[in-house]
Design a protein around this motif. Structure first.
Motif, PDB file in Angstrom:
ATOM      1  N   VAL A   1     -35.443  18.427  20.191  1.00 21.21           N
ATOM      2  CA  VAL A   1     -34.155  17.984  20.759  1.00 21.21           C
ATOM      3  C   VAL A   1     -34.395  16.951  21.855  1.00 21.21           C
ATOM      4  CG1 VAL A   1     -32.094  18.706  22.031  1.00 21.21           C
ATOM      5  CG2 VAL A   1     -33.008  20.158  20.206  1.00 21.21           C
ATOM      6  N   ALA A   2     -35.426  17.153  22.638  1.00 18.96           N
ATOM      7  CA  ALA A   2     -35.713  16.263  23.771  1.00 18.96           C
ATOM      8  C   ALA A   2     -35.963  14.820  23.333  1.00 18.96           C
ATOM      9  CB  ALA A   2     -36.905  16.788  24.556  1.00 18.96           C
ATOM     10  N   LYS A   3     -36.356  14.597  22.090  1.00 20.75           N
ATOM     11  CA  LYS A   3     -36.632  13.249  21.592  1.00 20.75           C
ATOM     12  C   LYS A   3     -35.342  12.453  21.358  1.00 20.75           C
ATOM     13  CE  LYS A   3     -40.841  14.814  19.214  1.00 20.75           C
ATOM     14  NZ  LYS A   3     -41.488  15.009  17.896  1.00 20.75           N
ATOM     15  N   HIS A   4     -34.238  13.148  21.257  1.00 14.38           N
ATOM     16  CA  HIS A   4     -32.955  12.481  20.986  1.00 14.38           C
ATOM     17  C   HIS A   4     -32.205  12.327  22.302  1.00 14.38           C
ATOM     18  CE1 HIS A   4     -33.433  13.086  16.595  1.00 14.38           C
ATOM     19  NE2 HIS A   4     -34.059  14.197  16.979  1.00 14.38           N
ATOM     20  N   ASN A   5     -32.590  11.334  23.068  1.00 10.69           N
ATOM     21  CA  ASN A   5     -32.079  11.190  24.437  1.00 10.69           C
ATOM     22  C   ASN A   5     -31.558   9.793  24.754  1.00 10.69           C
ATOM     23  OD1 ASN A   5     -34.462   9.799  24.480  1.00 10.69           O
ATOM     24  ND2 ASN A   5     -35.445  11.065  26.043  1.00 10.69           N
ATOM     25  N   LYS A   6     -31.146   9.073  23.700  1.00 12.10           N
ATOM     26  CA  LYS A   6     -30.601   7.722  23.887  1.00 12.10           C
ATOM     27  C   LYS A   6     -29.122   7.706  23.509  1.00 12.10           C
ATOM     28  CE  LYS A   6     -34.614   5.828  24.892  1.00 12.10           C
ATOM     29  NZ  LYS A   6     -35.410   7.085  24.874  1.00 12.10           N
ATOM     30  N   GLN A   7     -28.431   6.685  23.980  1.00  4.82           N
ATOM     31  CA  GLN A   7     -26.984   6.639  23.764  1.00  4.82           C
ATOM     32  C   GLN A   7     -26.611   6.690  22.288  1.00  4.82           C
ATOM     33  OE1 GLN A   7     -24.826   3.614  25.930  1.00  4.82           O
ATOM     34  NE2 GLN A   7     -23.219   3.496  24.385  1.00  4.82           N
ATOM     35  N   ASP A   8     -27.379   5.990  21.447  1.00  4.52           N
ATOM     36  CA  ASP A   8     -27.048   5.975  20.024  1.00  4.52           C
ATOM     37  C   ASP A   8     -27.741   7.095  19.250  1.00  4.52           C
ATOM     38  OD1 ASP A   8     -29.575   5.030  20.333  1.00  4.52           O
ATOM     39  OD2 ASP A   8     -29.353   3.287  19.014  1.00  4.52           O
ATOM     40  N   ASP A   9     -28.506   7.898  19.933  1.00  3.08           N
ATOM     41  CA  ASP A   9     -29.178   9.043  19.327  1.00  3.08           C
ATOM     42  C   ASP A   9     -29.289  10.132  20.398  1.00  3.08           C
ATOM     43  OD1 ASP A   9     -30.637  10.776  17.754  1.00  3.08           O
ATOM     44  OD2 ASP A   9     -32.552   9.759  18.101  1.00  3.08           O
ATOM     45  N   LEU A  10     -28.169  10.858  20.581  1.00  5.78           N
ATOM     46  CA  LEU A  10     -28.064  11.742  21.736  1.00  5.78           C
ATOM     47  C   LEU A  10     -27.721  13.169  21.316  1.00  5.78           C
ATOM     48  CD1 LEU A  10     -27.965  12.136  24.798  1.00  5.78           C
ATOM     49  CD2 LEU A  10     -25.577  11.415  24.748  1.00  5.78           C
ATOM     50  N   TRP A  11     -28.655  14.080  21.608  1.00  7.83           N
ATOM     51  CA  TRP A  11     -28.424  15.503  21.347  1.00  7.83           C
ATOM     52  C   TRP A  11     -28.459  16.250  22.678  1.00  7.83           C
ATOM     53  CZ3 TRP A  11     -32.109  17.115  16.715  1.00  7.83           C
ATOM     54  CH2 TRP A  11     -31.798  16.320  15.588  1.00  7.83           C
ATOM     55  N   ILE A  12     -27.760  17.364  22.733  1.00  6.32           N
ATOM     56  CA  ILE A  12     -27.878  18.258  23.890  1.00  6.32           C
ATOM     57  C   ILE A  12     -27.853  19.700  23.395  1.00  6.32           C
ATOM     58  CG2 ILE A  12     -26.751  16.650  25.493  1.00  6.32           C
ATOM     59  CD1 ILE A  12     -24.266  18.483  25.369  1.00  6.32           C
ATOM     60  N   ILE A  13     -28.254  20.587  24.277  1.00  3.37           N
ATOM     61  CA  ILE A  13     -28.224  22.021  23.971  1.00  3.37           C
ATOM     62  C   ILE A  13     -27.201  22.693  24.878  1.00  3.37           C
ATOM     63  CG2 ILE A  13     -29.567  24.167  23.914  1.00  3.37           C
ATOM     64  CD1 ILE A  13     -32.103  22.337  23.844  1.00  3.37           C
ATOM     65  N   ILE A  14     -26.343  23.484  24.264  1.00  4.86           N
ATOM     66  CA  ILE A  14     -25.425  24.328  25.031  1.00  4.86           C
ATOM     67  C   ILE A  14     -25.503  25.729  24.445  1.00  4.86           C
ATOM     68  CG2 ILE A  14     -23.040  24.777  25.747  1.00  4.86           C
ATOM     69  CD1 ILE A  14     -22.449  21.832  25.512  1.00  4.86           C
ATOM     70  N   ASP A  15     -26.018  26.655  25.232  1.00  2.00           N
ATOM     71  CA  ASP A  15     -26.110  28.066  24.835  1.00  2.00           C
ATOM     72  C   ASP A  15     -26.808  28.234  23.483  1.00  2.00           C
ATOM     73  OD1 ASP A  15     -25.746  30.786  25.148  1.00  2.00           O
ATOM     74  OD2 ASP A  15     -23.785  30.779  24.160  1.00  2.00           O
ATOM     75  N   ALA A  16     -27.993  27.657  23.371  1.00  6.15           N
ATOM     76  CA  ALA A  16     -28.864  27.781  22.189  1.00  6.15           C
ATOM     77  C   ALA A  16     -28.349  27.045  20.961  1.00  6.15           C
ATOM     78  CB  ALA A  16     -29.134  29.249  21.848  1.00  6.15           C
ATOM     79  N   LYS A  17     -27.249  26.311  21.090  1.00  2.00           N
ATOM     80  CA  LYS A  17     -26.740  25.513  19.975  1.00  2.00           C
ATOM     81  C   LYS A  17     -27.027  24.044  20.255  1.00  2.00           C
ATOM     82  CE  LYS A  17     -22.967  28.562  18.493  1.00  2.00           C
ATOM     83  NZ  LYS A  17     -23.192  29.658  19.454  1.00  2.00           N
ATOM     84  N   VAL A  18     -27.336  23.304  19.196  1.00  2.00           N
ATOM     85  CA  VAL A  18     -27.660  21.885  19.319  1.00  2.00           C
ATOM     86  C   VAL A  18     -26.448  21.059  18.893  1.00  2.00           C
ATOM     87  CG1 VAL A  18     -29.200  20.029  18.617  1.00  2.00           C
ATOM     88  CG2 VAL A  18     -30.072  22.382  18.833  1.00  2.00           C
ATOM     89  N   TYR A  19     -26.036  20.152  19.781  1.00  2.00           N
ATOM     90  CA  TYR A  19     -24.883  19.288  19.525  1.00  2.00           C
ATOM     91  C   TYR A  19     -25.373  17.850  19.393  1.00  2.00           C
ATOM     92  CZ  TYR A  19     -21.817  23.124  21.049  1.00  2.00           C
ATOM     93  OH  TYR A  19     -21.162  24.317  21.177  1.00  2.00           O
ATOM     94  N   ASP A  20     -24.909  17.169  18.340  1.00  3.91           N
ATOM     95  CA  ASP A  20     -25.203  15.746  18.171  1.00  3.91           C
ATOM     96  C   ASP A  20     -24.011  14.958  18.718  1.00  3.91           C
ATOM     97  OD1 ASP A  20     -25.741  13.168  17.422  1.00  3.91           O
ATOM     98  OD2 ASP A  20     -26.180  13.631  15.325  1.00  3.91           O
ATOM     99  N   LEU A  21     -24.235  14.301  19.865  1.00  4.53           N
ATOM    100  CA  LEU A  21     -23.156  13.570  20.535  1.00  4.53           C
ATOM    101  C   LEU A  21     -23.240  12.064  20.310  1.00  4.53           C
ATOM    102  CD1 LEU A  21     -23.080  15.424  23.992  1.00  4.53           C
ATOM    103  CD2 LEU A  21     -21.996  16.082  21.834  1.00  4.53           C
ATOM    104  N   SER A  22     -24.076  11.635  19.358  1.00  2.97           N
ATOM    105  CA  SER A  22     -24.327  10.207  19.158  1.00  2.97           C
ATOM    106  C   SER A  22     -23.045   9.418  18.924  1.00  2.97           C
ATOM    107  CB  SER A  22     -25.283  10.008  17.976  1.00  2.97           C
ATOM    108  OG  SER A  22     -26.479  10.733  18.182  1.00  2.97           O
TER     109      SER A  22
END
Length: 519
Positions: A14-35
């Motif tokens: 998940v940490a590799k997806h940290n750019k505006q056009d490729d952005l993931w985050i974790i909320i309560d053990a779930k992975v969200y793709d916010l790209s």
């Protein structure tokens, strides 16, 4: 997206997806793709591209800014693409009918491990059913109507009629005979004031003050005079339709000139030449449900003093909406009566005996308000306990500050004292005749009403302080606090202003002072 379709990721992935056009985050053990969402984020792009957010676990940051309900919205559920390997969600949104586990969020009798002498298993069964109904039907309609200002949905009224909630909100009595209460949970002859208290307090949980009054608050105070003082013919014609929510009724007493002075009313009623009709002229103000009422229980000045008359909407009756601090869903109205005619048979009680009709109504009306006030305060306690636990300032939760804990302590003390006094009075109501209640409880209920609303205003003020700017913002984290703080003055005024009721309580006590009492 179902759980079968979700992938499993490590935190490193998940940490590799940290750019505006490729952005993931974790909320309560779930992975969200916010790209695709990042550009639409109401808080701006920078909030999501921050190095402590992008590709990271943003659970704490999310709940510092958003309510859990945001994650439950379909548009955000669709952003979930997976789970963190070996981890499970630790946070769970409340389910329909749930009992809160937050300390003091529920009255003691509903709190695991505690006991009460007042409530039976039947009361608990009713509580479970009404809570489920409130969560399923009232909460969503309440939030929608608070926004658009329309009266509650007729489908909600119809469902309440099906379950006989309209009848139960009037308390124990003959009007319940032959009715199937809440699907048969309570037998009409066993329904007591604690059953009514349960109904009232569960429905208040919808968290919308204007909607709560719009939910036929006018009927709760406007129909009892018909039930208790109307002729059999009048009751047969009016009551069934009102309890079926086919027609609506309100109590029209307050006037711009009179305020709390019932005997100072200026609306007049004189008899026609043939003595068969009342001719009514005057105006009423701040009348709950007046904008959509079909019947008006009207206090009038007559030749013999003060008389209460049931008026039907018709020629000469005009209602105009009054906009107050809470939403127009309450149907608050200014009403004018211009040569309105009502049959003499619509007189409630004796001619000139209207004060007795109103006095008999006040105890129950104020008790109902105390039920609502007690439960609403408890809802604010829950909001504040949650907020001060999850909100961090200066690197620590708010509840690590002694000043914050002091405010929480005061809120809890007020909520608990109001509820316990309320339950004590309710027990007396269950064991006293109607006449005994009128003589022994008028002062106690008046004092409790004044105390309840005074406590509520202090709690509203403290809650705003704890929530800061969010506490005065109509949306977001503090929306329930803002709503409560904005609408709490109503509680202190309706049914009698605090000062008036406090004085009434003391005057009632003075009447019972023994003549031989000396220091």
């Amino acid at each position: 997206m179902s759980s079968k379709q979700l992938r499993t990721f490590t935190r490193e992935e998940v940490a590799k997806h940290n750019k505006q056009d490729d952005l993931w985050i974790i909320i309560d053990a779930k992975v969200y793709d916010l790209s695709r969402f990042v550009a639409m984020h109401p808080g701006g792009i920078a909030a999501l591209t921050d190095e402590e957010i992008a590709g990271q676990d943003a659970t704490d940051q999310f709940f510092a800014l958003h309510r859990f309900e945001v994650l439950m919205k379909p548009q955000y559920q669709r952003l979930i693409i997976g789970n963190i390997e070996g981890e499970e969600a630790a946070l769970h949104p409340p389910r329909i009918g749930d009992i809160s586990k937050v300390p003091y969020a529920e009255p003691t009798w509903l709190t695991e491990g505690y006991y009460s002498p007042y409530y039976t298993e039947n009361h608990r069964e009713l509580q479970r059913a009404v809570r489920k109904f409130t969560d399923e039907y009232l909460v969503p309609d309440a939030q929608a109507r608070e926004e658009d200002g329309k009266r509650p949905d007729q489908k909600v009224f119809d469902k309440m009629a099906e379950l006989e909630l309209h009848a139960m909100r009037l308390g124990p009595g003959k009007h319940l005979q032959g009715r199937t209460l809440m699907g048969g949970i309570v037998k009409p002859e066993e329904f007591d004031y604690f059953h009514e208290l349960v109904v009232m307090q569960e429905m208040v949980r919808c968290g919308a003050r204007g909607y709560g009054d719009g939910l036929l608050g006018g009927k709760v105070i406007g129909l009892p005079p018909v039930l208790n003082f109307g002729s059999e013919e009048l009751k047969a014609r009016v009551v069934p339709d009102v309890l079926a929510a086919k027609k609506f009724i309100c109590l029209a007493i307050s006037e711009a000139h009179a305020g709390s002075d019932v005997m100072g009313l200026q609306t007049t009623a004189v008899k026609s030449e043939d003595g068969k009709e009342w001719i009514i002229n005057g105006s009423k103000k701040w009348i709950t449900n007046g904008t959509f009422a079909d019947y008006f229980t009207v206090g009038c000045k007559t030749e013999d003093g003060f008389t209460v008359i049931l008026v039907e909407r018709g020629p000469g009756v005009e209602t105009r909406q009054i906009k107050t601090s809470y939403s127009t869903t309450a149907g608050t109205a200014f009403i004018t009566f211009d040569n309105v005619r009502a049959p003499v048979g619509n007189t409630l009680g004796e001619e000139g005996g209207g004060i007795f009709v109103m006095l008999s109504n006040f105890n129950h009306e104020r008790w109902v308000m105390c039920c609502a006030s007690a439960r609403a305060q408890r809802g604010i306690v829950e909001e504040c306990l949650k907020w001060t636990s999850q909100r961090k300032a200066f690197g620590k939760p708010l509840n690590s500050l002694a000043t914050v804990r002091a405010k929480l302590a005061a809120m809890i003390q007020r909520a608990e004292s109001v509820q316990n006094w309320l339950e004590s009075i309710t027990y007396q109501m269950c064991n006293m005749s109607y006449k005994q209640q009128a003589s022994k409880l008028a002062g106690q209920i008046a004092l409790l009403k004044s105390y309840s609303t005074s406590c509520a205003q202090e709690t509203a003020r403290d809650a705003v302080q704890l929530f800061g700017g969010r506490g005065i913002t109509r949306t977001g984290m503090g929306r329930l606090i803002e709503h409560y703080h904005r609408t709490i003055p109503f509680d202190a005024l309706l049914g009698g202003a605090e000062d008036v009721l406090s004085d009434l309580g003391v005057r009632q006590a003075m009447r019972s002072m023994p003549h031989d009492a000396r220091l």
